[in-house]
Design an enzyme around this catalytic site. Structure first.
Site, mmCIF file in Angstrom:
data_model
loop_
_atom_site.group_PDB
_atom_site.id
_atom_site.type_symbol
_atom_site.label_atom_id
_atom_site.label_comp_id
_atom_site.label_asym_id
_atom_site.label_seq_id
_atom_site.Cartn_x
_atom_site.Cartn_y
_atom_site.Cartn_z
ATOM 1 N N GLU A 53 0.966 -1.347 0.090
ATOM 2 C CA GLU A 53 0.039 -0.003 -0.042
ATOM 3 C C GLU A 53 1.039 1.290 -0.086
ATOM 4 O O GLU A 53 0.606 2.333 -0.727
ATOM 5 C CB GLU A 53 -0.862 -0.027 1.171
ATOM 6 C CG GLU A 53 -2.164 -0.891 1.081
ATOM 7 C CD GLU A 53 -3.093 -0.468 0.175
ATOM 8 O OE1 GLU A 53 -3.159 0.680 -0.470
ATOM 9 O OE2 GLU A 53 -4.067 -1.302 -0.041
ATOM 10 N N ASP A 71 -6.265 8.179 -0.417
ATOM 11 C CA ASP A 71 -5.775 7.400 0.583
ATOM 12 C C ASP A 71 -4.464 7.809 1.386
ATOM 13 O O ASP A 71 -3.658 8.497 0.778
ATOM 14 C CB ASP A 71 -5.253 5.932 -0.171
ATOM 15 C CG ASP A 71 -6.436 5.306 -0.861
ATOM 16 O OD1 ASP A 71 -7.585 5.332 -0.590
ATOM 17 O OD2 ASP A 71 -6.127 4.667 -1.921
#
Length: 147
Positions: A53, A71
């Site tokens: 991620e 994000d």
């Protein structure tokens, strides 16, 4: 003079990127915060997730043009559902935090929000986990960590 300009540029770059944690440092920290075994999700799963991620970068951000969300942080928690960044349309802020708090180096708010996400959606909420970690041998993610 050139040296001062170069040093200024380096320090500004470091501030923008935040802390890039080492793999084992991240594993130790989230274990301290009781994420290991939460909803039967192993520590190796979380380390794999963070690797893919954010590359373990606490200040990582990624903009999603489709829903105009972003994000945030080492776990890449989304502003459409989980935090308030003041600019995402129709944000739910389920974790009741500012998105910038998910980028703090101590990881407390990021881990607490991750627990809420897992409570509601499980670890499958993270696309990188589904694509890179699910069903894989994850032992290498804790190798040499001496936990």
């Amino acid at each position: 003079m050139k040296v001062l300009l170069l040093l200024g540029f380096i320090f500004c770059s470091m501030a923008a990127h935040g802390k890039r944690m080492e793999r084992c440092e991240f594993a130790r920290r989230i274990k301290q915060l009781h994420l290991d075994g939460y909803h039967q999700i192993s520590l190796a799963n979380w380390v794999c997730l963070a690797q893919w991620e954010s590359g373990f970068d606490t200040k990582a951000t990624n903009y999603n043009p489709g829903d105009q969300s972003t994000d945030y942080g080492i776990l890449q928690i989304n502003s459409h559902y989980w935090c308030d960044d003041g600019k995402t349309p129709h944000a739910a802020n389920e974790c009741k935090v500012r998105c910038s708090e998910l980028q703090e180096d101590d990881l407390v708010k990021a881990v607490n929000c991750a627990k809420k996400i897992v409570d509601q959606q499980g670890i499958r909420a993270w696309v990188a986990w589904r694509n890179k970690c699910e069903g894989k041998d994850l032992s290498k993610y804790l190798e040499g960590c001496h936990l």
